[in-house]
Motif scaffolding. Structure first.
Motif, PDB file in Angstrom:
ATOM      1  N   VAL A 127     -29.982   3.663  -6.675  1.00 43.60           N
ATOM      2  CA  VAL A 127     -29.607   3.404  -8.068  1.00 43.60           C
ATOM      3  C   VAL A 127     -29.485   1.900  -8.311  1.00 43.60           C
ATOM      4  O   VAL A 127     -29.926   1.389  -9.344  1.00 43.60           O
ATOM      5  N   ALA A 128     -28.925   1.163  -7.354  1.00 42.37           N
ATOM      6  CA  ALA A 128     -28.786  -0.292  -7.501  1.00 42.37           C
ATOM      7  C   ALA A 128     -30.155  -0.971  -7.564  1.00 42.37           C
ATOM      8  O   ALA A 128     -30.376  -1.864  -8.388  1.00 42.37           O
ATOM      9  N   VAL A 129     -31.082  -0.559  -6.712  1.00 41.27           N
ATOM     10  CA  VAL A 129     -32.422  -1.151  -6.719  1.00 41.27           C
ATOM     11  C   VAL A 129     -33.126  -0.865  -8.040  1.00 41.27           C
ATOM     12  O   VAL A 129     -33.740  -1.758  -8.646  1.00 41.27           O
ATOM     13  N   ILE A 130     -33.039   0.359  -8.527  1.00 44.91           N
ATOM     14  CA  ILE A 130     -33.663   0.702  -9.806  1.00 44.91           C
ATOM     15  C   ILE A 130     -33.036  -0.095 -10.944  1.00 44.91           C
ATOM     16  O   ILE A 130     -33.737  -0.624 -11.809  1.00 44.91           O
ATOM     17  N   ALA A 131     -31.710  -0.219 -10.937  1.00 42.38           N
ATOM     18  CA  ALA A 131     -31.036  -0.992 -11.986  1.00 42.38           C
ATOM     19  C   ALA A 131     -31.460  -2.454 -11.950  1.00 42.38           C
ATOM     20  O   ALA A 131     -31.720  -3.064 -13.000  1.00 42.38           O
ATOM     21  N   LEU A 132     -31.559  -3.042 -10.777  1.00 41.31           N
ATOM     22  CA  LEU A 132     -31.979  -4.436 -10.672  1.00 41.31           C
ATOM     23  C   LEU A 132     -33.417  -4.620 -11.144  1.00 41.31           C
ATOM     24  O   LEU A 132     -33.739  -5.620 -11.798  1.00 41.31           O
ATOM     25  N   LEU A 133     -34.292  -3.682 -10.831  1.00 43.57           N
ATOM     26  CA  LEU A 133     -35.673  -3.767 -11.311  1.00 43.57           C
ATOM     27  C   LEU A 133     -35.735  -3.684 -12.833  1.00 43.57           C
ATOM     28  O   LEU A 133     -36.458  -4.449 -13.468  1.00 43.57           O
ATOM     29  N   VAL A 134     -34.979  -2.773 -13.413  1.00 39.10           N
ATOM     30  CA  VAL A 134     -34.970  -2.640 -14.870  1.00 39.10           C
ATOM     31  C   VAL A 134     -34.439  -3.907 -15.522  1.00 39.10           C
ATOM     32  O   VAL A 134     -35.017  -4.414 -16.482  1.00 39.10           O
ATOM     33  N   ILE A 135     -33.364  -4.456 -14.976  1.00 40.99           N
ATOM     34  CA  ILE A 135     -32.792  -5.691 -15.529  1.00 40.99           C
ATOM     35  C   ILE A 135     -33.785  -6.833 -15.408  1.00 40.99           C
ATOM     36  O   ILE A 135     -33.998  -7.596 -16.346  1.00 40.99           O
ATOM     37  N   ARG A 136     -34.416  -6.953 -14.255  1.00 41.05           N
ATOM     38  CA  ARG A 136     -35.354  -8.057 -14.014  1.00 41.05           C
ATOM     39  C   ARG A 136     -36.597  -7.953 -14.897  1.00 41.05           C
ATOM     40  O   ARG A 136     -37.080  -8.942 -15.431  1.00 41.05           O
ATOM     41  N   LEU A 137     -37.130  -6.743 -15.055  1.00 48.02           N
ATOM     42  CA  LEU A 137     -38.349  -6.579 -15.829  1.00 48.02           C
ATOM     43  C   LEU A 137     -38.122  -6.674 -17.332  1.00 48.02           C
ATOM     44  O   LEU A 137     -39.055  -6.933 -18.081  1.00 48.02           O
ATOM     45  N   ASN A 138     -36.895  -6.470 -17.781  1.00 46.35           N
ATOM     46  CA  ASN A 138     -36.588  -6.576 -19.203  1.00 46.35           C
ATOM     47  C   ASN A 138     -36.059  -7.956 -19.592  1.00 46.35           C
ATOM     48  O   ASN A 138     -35.691  -8.169 -20.739  1.00 46.35           O
ATOM     49  N   ALA A 139     -36.011  -8.877 -18.645  1.00 45.79           N
ATOM     50  CA  ALA A 139     -35.490 -10.216 -18.930  1.00 45.79           C
ATOM     51  C   ALA A 139     -36.431 -10.968 -19.867  1.00 45.79           C
ATOM     52  O   ALA A 139     -37.644 -10.739 -19.889  1.00 45.79           O
ATOM     53  N   ASP A 140     -35.851 -11.863 -20.651  1.00 44.96           N
ATOM     54  CA  ASP A 140     -36.651 -12.682 -21.552  1.00 44.96           C
ATOM     55  C   ASP A 140     -37.522 -13.650 -20.763  1.00 44.96           C
ATOM     56  O   ASP A 140     -37.175 -14.065 -19.652  1.00 44.96           O
ATOM     57  N   VAL A 141     -38.636 -14.008 -21.350  1.00 41.62           N
ATOM     58  CA  VAL A 141     -39.544 -14.970 -20.740  1.00 41.62           C
ATOM     59  C   VAL A 141     -38.871 -16.342 -20.785  1.00 41.62           C
ATOM     60  O   VAL A 141     -38.312 -16.723 -21.810  1.00 41.62           O
ATOM     61  N   PRO A 142     -38.887 -17.090 -19.678  1.00 43.13           N
ATOM     62  CA  PRO A 142     -38.281 -18.415 -19.717  1.00 43.13           C
ATOM     63  C   PRO A 142     -39.006 -19.308 -20.714  1.00 43.13           C
ATOM     64  O   PRO A 142     -40.225 -19.206 -20.881  1.00 43.13           O
ATOM     65  N   PRO A 143     -38.277 -20.181 -21.376  1.00 43.31           N
ATOM     66  CA  PRO A 143     -38.905 -21.039 -22.383  1.00 43.31           C
ATOM     67  C   PRO A 143     -39.827 -22.089 -21.745  1.00 43.31           C
ATOM     68  O   PRO A 143     -39.653 -22.472 -20.598  1.00 43.31           O
ATOM     69  N   LEU A 144     -40.791 -22.513 -22.535  1.00 47.75           N
ATOM     70  CA  LEU A 144     -41.693 -23.575 -22.119  1.00 47.75           C
ATOM     71  C   LEU A 144     -40.893 -24.869 -22.007  1.00 47.75           C
ATOM     72  O   LEU A 144     -40.058 -25.152 -22.867  1.00 47.75           O
ATOM     73  N   PRO A 145     -41.089 -25.658 -20.953  1.00 47.22           N
ATOM     74  CA  PRO A 145     -40.337 -26.911 -20.841  1.00 47.22           C
ATOM     75  C   PRO A 145     -40.530 -27.786 -22.081  1.00 47.22           C
ATOM     76  O   PRO A 145     -41.629 -27.879 -22.631  1.00 47.22           O
TER      77      PRO A 145
END
Length: 105
Positions: free
Chosen positions: A37-55
């Motif tokens: 469950v922890a691995v699945i939760a971390l994957l979901v959180i990571r894949l739904n993260a916003d794209v980092p802004p352009l410098p």
């Protein structure tokens, strides 16, 4: 006919040992479920993260919007929505190369 191999005697198994092994197996199953469950939760959180802004130091040409960004030791590369790759010097303002990704048939 006995199903016990010859030379081996049937021994009584201590019930407390069976309970202990059952507890260990149950605990292991619980830990594995929590880990999954922890691995699945971390994957979901990571894949739904916003794209980092352009410098901020990269200045794109007027009307150009970035789709992807990567960097090397001495350069930045920006993939634009109009299918071009813009390669900038490390200072972010000097355009070194522009590559068109348009299909050439």
């Amino acid at each position: 006919m006995s199903k016990t191999p010859e030379g081996l005697e049937e021994k009584d198994v201590d019930p407390s040992l069976v309970r202990y092994l059952k507890l260990l197996v149950t605990t292991l199953a619980g830990v594995m479920i929590v880990g999954l469950v922890a691995v699945i939760a971390l994957l979901v959180i990571r894949l739904n993260a916003d794209v980092p802004p352009l410098p901020a130091r990269i200045t794109l040409p007027e009307g150009t919007k970035a789709q992807a960004f990567t960097q090397g030791e001495n350069w930045f590369a920006v993939v634009t929505e109009d299918e071009r790759i813009l390669i900038f010097a490390r200072d972010g303002g000097t355009l070194i190369q522009e590559i068109s990704l348009a299909n050439q048939e």
